[in-house]
Every structure is written in structure tokens, then in C-alpha cells.
Scaffold this active site. Sequence first.
Site, PDB file in Angstrom:
ATOM      1  N   GLU A 153       0.813  -1.233   0.000  1.00  0.00           N
ATOM      2  CA  GLU A 153       0.000   0.000   0.000  1.00  0.00           C
ATOM      3  C   GLU A 153       0.844   1.279   0.000  1.00  0.00           C
ATOM      4  O   GLU A 153       0.643   2.169   0.833  1.00  0.00           O
ATOM      5  CB  GLU A 153      -0.971  -0.035   1.193  1.00  0.00           C
ATOM      6  CG  GLU A 153      -1.900  -1.230   1.123  1.00  0.00           C
ATOM      7  CD  GLU A 153      -2.777  -1.412   2.362  1.00  0.00           C
ATOM      8  OE1 GLU A 153      -2.813  -0.519   3.216  1.00  0.00           O
ATOM      9  OE2 GLU A 153      -3.442  -2.467   2.458  1.00  0.00           O
ATOM     10  N   ASN A 186       1.967  -5.147  -3.056  1.00  0.00           N
ATOM     11  CA  ASN A 186       0.588  -5.538  -2.748  1.00  0.00           C
ATOM     12  C   ASN A 186      -0.247  -4.295  -2.427  1.00  0.00           C
ATOM     13  O   ASN A 186       0.167  -3.452  -1.622  1.00  0.00           O
ATOM     14  CB  ASN A 186       0.635  -6.463  -1.507  1.00  0.00           C
ATOM     15  CG  ASN A 186      -0.680  -7.125  -1.175  1.00  0.00           C
ATOM     16  OD1 ASN A 186      -1.319  -7.710  -2.052  1.00  0.00           O
ATOM     17  ND2 ASN A 186      -1.087  -7.054   0.083  1.00  0.00           N
ATOM     18  N   HIS A 234     -10.317  -5.812  -2.223  1.00  0.00           N
ATOM     19  CA  HIS A 234     -11.348  -5.424  -1.251  1.00  0.00           C
ATOM     20  C   HIS A 234     -12.411  -4.650  -2.029  1.00  0.00           C
ATOM     21  O   HIS A 234     -12.286  -3.443  -2.249  1.00  0.00           O
ATOM     22  CB  HIS A 234     -10.749  -4.586  -0.127  1.00  0.00           C
ATOM     23  CG  HIS A 234      -9.772  -5.351   0.713  1.00  0.00           C
ATOM     24  ND1 HIS A 234     -10.147  -6.461   1.452  1.00  0.00           N
ATOM     25  CD2 HIS A 234      -8.434  -5.201   0.909  1.00  0.00           C
ATOM     26  CE1 HIS A 234      -9.089  -6.945   2.085  1.00  0.00           C
ATOM     27  NE2 HIS A 234      -8.036  -6.199   1.765  1.00  0.00           N
ATOM     28  N   GLU A 273      -6.279 -10.629  -1.158  1.00  0.00           N
ATOM     29  CA  GLU A 273      -7.089 -10.373   0.046  1.00  0.00           C
ATOM     30  C   GLU A 273      -8.554 -10.223  -0.336  1.00  0.00           C
ATOM     31  O   GLU A 273      -9.255  -9.330   0.155  1.00  0.00           O
ATOM     32  CB  GLU A 273      -6.608  -9.089   0.754  1.00  0.00           C
ATOM     33  CG  GLU A 273      -5.142  -9.083   1.116  1.00  0.00           C
ATOM     34  CD  GLU A 273      -4.688  -7.820   1.840  1.00  0.00           C
ATOM     35  OE1 GLU A 273      -5.549  -7.034   2.286  1.00  0.00           O
ATOM     36  OE2 GLU A 273      -3.479  -7.623   1.951  1.00  0.00           O
ATOM     37  N   ASP A 294     -12.307  -9.890  -0.752  1.00  0.00           N
ATOM     38  CA  ASP A 294     -13.636  -9.903  -0.121  1.00  0.00           C
ATOM     39  C   ASP A 294     -14.480  -8.879  -0.860  1.00  0.00           C
ATOM     40  O   ASP A 294     -13.953  -7.907  -1.401  1.00  0.00           O
ATOM     41  CB  ASP A 294     -13.608  -9.663   1.401  1.00  0.00           C
ATOM     42  CG  ASP A 294     -12.797  -8.468   1.855  1.00  0.00           C
ATOM     43  OD1 ASP A 294     -12.686  -7.479   1.098  1.00  0.00           O
ATOM     44  OD2 ASP A 294     -12.280  -8.498   2.985  1.00  0.00           O
TER      45      ASP A 294
HETATM   46  O1  G3I Z   1      -4.297  -7.385  18.875  1.00  0.00           O
HETATM   47  C1  G3I Z   1      -4.971  -6.238  19.408  1.00  0.00           C
HETATM   48  C2  G3I Z   1      -5.573  -6.544  20.736  1.00  0.00           C
HETATM   49  O2  G3I Z   1      -4.548  -6.846  21.639  1.00  0.00           O
HETATM   50  C3  G3I Z   1      -6.393  -5.348  21.204  1.00  0.00           C
HETATM   51  O3  G3I Z   1      -7.059  -5.671  22.390  1.00  0.00           O
HETATM   52  C4  G3I Z   1      -7.442  -4.960  20.146  1.00  0.00           C
HETATM   53  C5  G3I Z   1      -8.220  -3.696  20.538  1.00  0.00           C
HETATM   54  O4  G3I Z   1      -8.686  -3.026  19.400  1.00  0.00           O
HETATM   55  O5  G3I Z   1      -6.773  -4.706  18.954  1.00  0.00           O
HETATM   56  C6  G3I Z   1      -6.050  -5.817  18.463  1.00  0.00           C
HETATM   57  O6  G3I Z   1      -5.449  -5.445  17.267  1.00  0.00           O
HETATM   58  C7  G3I Z   1      -6.276  -5.348  16.129  1.00  0.00           C
HETATM   59  C8  G3I Z   1      -5.738  -6.275  15.072  1.00  0.00           C
HETATM   60  O7  G3I Z   1      -6.462  -6.114  13.866  1.00  0.00           O
HETATM   61  C9  G3I Z   1      -5.807  -7.754  15.487  1.00  0.00           C
HETATM   62  O8  G3I Z   1      -7.137  -8.115  15.712  1.00  0.00           O
HETATM   63  C10 G3I Z   1      -6.240  -3.912  15.626  1.00  0.00           C
HETATM   64  O9  G3I Z   1      -6.883  -3.051  16.560  1.00  0.00           O
HETATM   65  C11 G3I Z   1      -6.931  -3.825  14.290  1.00  0.00           C
HETATM   66  O10 G3I Z   1      -6.712  -2.523  13.748  1.00  0.00           O
HETATM   67  C12 G3I Z   1      -6.341  -4.826  13.338  1.00  0.00           C
HETATM   68  O11 G3I Z   1      -7.034  -4.724  12.111  1.00  0.00           O
HETATM   69  C13 G3I Z   1      -6.415  -5.343  11.015  1.00  0.00           C
HETATM   70  C14 G3I Z   1      -6.090  -4.314   9.953  1.00  0.00           C
HETATM   71  O12 G3I Z   1      -5.524  -4.953   8.827  1.00  0.00           O
HETATM   72  C15 G3I Z   1      -5.126  -3.277  10.450  1.00  0.00           C
HETATM   73  O13 G3I Z   1      -4.770  -2.403   9.441  1.00  0.00           O
HETATM   74  C16 G3I Z   1      -7.382  -6.371  10.440  1.00  0.00           C
HETATM   75  O14 G3I Z   1      -7.574  -7.425  11.380  1.00  0.00           O
HETATM   76  C17 G3I Z   1      -6.804  -6.954   9.146  1.00  0.00           C
HETATM   77  O15 G3I Z   1      -7.780  -7.746   8.506  1.00  0.00           O
HETATM   78  C18 G3I Z   1      -6.423  -5.819   8.202  1.00  0.00           C
HETATM   79  O16 G3I Z   1      -5.833  -6.381   7.058  1.00  0.00           O
HETATM   80  C19 G3I Z   1      -5.445  -5.462   6.057  1.00  0.00           C
HETATM   81  C20 G3I Z   1      -4.222  -6.042   5.369  1.00  0.00           C
HETATM   82  O17 G3I Z   1      -3.221  -6.355   6.309  1.00  0.00           O
HETATM   83  C21 G3I Z   1      -3.694  -5.083   4.318  1.00  0.00           C
HETATM   84  N1  G3I Z   1      -4.727  -4.726   3.370  1.00  0.00           N
HETATM   85  C22 G3I Z   1      -5.977  -4.237   3.965  1.00  0.00           C
HETATM   86  C23 G3I Z   1      -6.518  -5.233   4.983  1.00  0.00           C
HETATM   87  C24 G3I Z   1      -7.853  -4.797   5.536  1.00  0.00           C
HETATM   88  O18 G3I Z   1      -7.751  -3.604   6.242  1.00  0.00           O
END
Ligand code: G3I
Length: 421
Positions: A149, A190, A226, A256, A258
Site C-alpha cells: 500500500e 501488494n 477489497h 485479500e 472480499d
Molecule cells: O491485537 C490487538 C488486541 O490486543 C487489542 O485488544 C485490540 C483492541 O482493538 O486490537 C487488536 O489489534 C487489532 C488487530 O487487527 C488484530 O485483531 C487492531 O486493533 C486492528 O486494527 C487490526 O485490524 C487489522 C487491519 O488490517 C489493520 O490495518 C485487520 O484485522 C486486518 O484484517 C487488516 O488487514 C489489512 C491487510 O493487512 C492489508 N490490506 C488491507 C486489509 C484490511 O484492512
Amino acid sequence: MHSKAFLAALLAPATVSAQLNDLAVAAGLKYFGTALGEGTINSDSQYAAILNDKREFGQLVPENGQKWDSTEPSRGQFNYNQGDITANQAKRNGQGLRCHTMVWYSQLPNWVSSGSWTKATLTSVMETHINNVMGHYKGQCYAWDVVNEAISDDGQWRNSVFLRTFSTDYLPLSFNLAKKADPNTKLYYNDYNLEYNQAKTDRAVELVKIVQAAGAPIDGVGFQGHLIVGSTPSRANLATTLKRFTALGVEVAYTELDIRHASLPASSSAQVTQGNDFANVVGSCVDVAGCVGVTVWGFTDKHSWVPGTFPGEGDALIYDSNYRKKAAWTSISSVLAAAATGAPPQSSSSSSTFVTVTARPTSTTTTTNTPPPATSTSSGGGGGAEQTRWGQCGGNGWAGPTRCQSPWTCQKQNDWYSQCL
Ligand code: G3I
């Protein structure tokens, strides 16, 4: 027959299940895969059972566990607990592994994003990170998303600590460092919204050329996929866009995928549209010689990043939140099966999918050896024709053949779809 499919048909094992990875391989792709949610795999046994089935998902990618904030939260302190969840699961199941992601502005710990760096000091930080993380997974990753990105939606270079420190020189730098850390993995750029073939896509083409012109290695471009139901480009347009990159000598993949509904609950017709959109995406990969595979970003609506980021939107995946296969699953299965057999699409429309969906399924769907009940199929339109292996032979609204060529039998996959296996 598509040349990839022809080759795969020659090499195909005697028995191929109707599941997505098996069909994808039979259609000439390397894999059909999914992201693994590290917080879900050990807490939801239904999730784990589907994810662990190599016939359905031949490749896994960690949703979060290999990102910088997970692997090096403090400078020099490396932690692989989260990343190893997916790597170990893939190893246990005999599935492939995609690795995600190295140089990214997001999920980047503050000590990196807010640090005050010179080119030399940030190079050293990047080199240490890349060597450690790629070294830890060396030999295990089919591909690594080296840069993620780097482009904004308007087509400008995305502002980040990397751009501010190096301008675009961080692009070839990242790929060179990655090559040294693991010479045998495929090195990918990516990004999302490349599918629309607009300014952002133009910039991604430029990115590949910048890396190549600097003499640095780049092997692939990941289209994250996405997308939004009803706004997904056609199969032909998607293929045209993929080919802009394969023309540069790199492979491509959907990394990725969806496709979210913009409002919920989704109507029956919105679900059909979602199925068509998924089929168009997967079909475009089958259509392009350098497209190696498709990865969905999770597989069940029960666990997805979408509603948290886009409140009110969602149901973007191929199983519903009760683990029933959706029209989207059926459409993907159909388009892959058609590619695997060389059969033309069997719908009456010119779209790339031939599933006709009239209602949501009402029961848990499992593969059985029982032909579909007569009530779930229509005898009209099929005449005395026999369906070929992997072809559709029944399902709600199906008007095509309901008998299979010997030795195949018609096996129910879900209320919408039975298949000759
Ligand atoms: O692990 C912490 C946890 O300890 C905490 O209690 C909780 C509170 O919010 O947060 C947890 O972390 C979260 C993490 O996912 C794991 O669940 C983050 O807040 C959350 O922001 C994070 O989101 C991820 C996101 O990327 C971050 O940018 C999504 O799961 C994940 O699906 C998403 O994936 C991205 C790809 O890597 C790149 N392309 C876009 C895609 C979708 O956004």
C-alpha cells in the site's frame, strides 16, 4: 481449453473434490487460499475445521501475525508467536504459505513511524527487520508482500516515514533487502483498488518500472481485491488490468479478496450479484496466464475486518456467519469447474458465472454422496444431456442437465449447487 487448464487436466489426480483449492488447481491456478485470523483459529472449532481442509484452502496467510507491530514491537525485540500460528498450521496441513507484510505505513510501531531517521539509520532499521523476519520464515513462504500500500487512492505516493526519508528510493531498497534475506521467495508489491484501472493502477505500473529500472528484483503484484457488491469490474476489464502487470514480466494474484455489501441485510438479488462479482474476479485470474492464485481475506462472515472498518457494511465472504456456503462460494466453484473441464459457462446471461440463485440456503451444507432431491432441480432445459465431470447438475433454479457422464455421479454441495464428481 485454456492452456493452464489443459495442463492441469493432464496432471490432475484421479479424484478431485468439489472444493475450492482442488478446483482451482484443476483449473490451472497454484492455489485457492485464505487469511487466517490468529484470534479465531483456537477459539472456533468450526472455523478451524474448514480452514484446515487443504482441499478447500491450499494456502494460508496470516491476517496480522507477521506485521511489524507484531514481529518487532520494540526495536530489536523480535516475537514470532503470532506469525508462527499460521506458519505452523500450514505446515501441519500441508498447505502453502503467503507471507504478509514487510514495509507498510500501517501497523507500524511508533518507534519506527515517529522516529527521526536519516537514510542510513532507517536503512539499518529496515535491514535488521527484514533479515530477522524473513530469515525466521526463510524457505517457508511462497511469496512475501515486501511493500504494501505505497500508493494513495488518488494515485499519489502515500505519505509515510519511508517516503519522507527516501522518496521512492525505499521501493528498490526494500526489494533488494528482501532478496538478500530470502532469495527463493517471490517478492510482491501488494495494494487495494488496483482493480479499477485508474490513477492508482497507473502509479502501481510506475512502481514496478521504478523497481525494475533500479535493477532490483520484483516478482509479483498482489491485487488485494477489497471490493463492493455491484461495483466490481467485469471479468474482461479485470483481466485487462491484470495483464498490464504481467506485460511487465511479473506474476499477479488476488491476495485479500472480499466483496462487501454496502448495506445489510443483503437481498437475494444482492447475493446473486455478489456471487457474480466473485466469479468475475476468480474468472479473470483463470483467464490471465500469469495469475497464480486467489486468496480470500477470511472465509466466513462471522469473522471479518469489514464491519469494524465500514459500519453497516459487510457479509463480504463466501460462507455466512453460520458456516453455510453462500451463492458466492457456489459461483466460484462453478467458474473454476468450468475452467477445469473447458466447459463453456452454462448460464443464459453473458456474465462469467452460471449459478442461478433464488433463495438463501436454509440448512447446513455438507458434501454428500446423495444426488440432489428432485425438488431442488428442474428437469426442464436439460433434456437428455449428461453433464461432464465437475459440471453443475442440480440446485435451486438449475435448468441444465441433471445426469452425469459415467462414472461421475451428481453430488449435492448446497441447495443451489450439485456437481458431477
Ligand atoms: O491485537 C490487538 C488486541 O490486543 C487489542 O485488544 C485490540 C483492541 O482493538 O486490537 C487488536 O489489534 C487489532 C488487530 O487487527 C488484530 O485483531 C487492531 O486493533 C486492528 O486494527 C487490526 O485490524 C487489522 C487491519 O488490517 C489493520 O490495518 C485487520 O484485522 C486486518 O484484517 C487488516 O488487514 C489489512 C491487510 O493487512 C492489508 N490490506 C488491507 C486489509 C484490511 O484492512
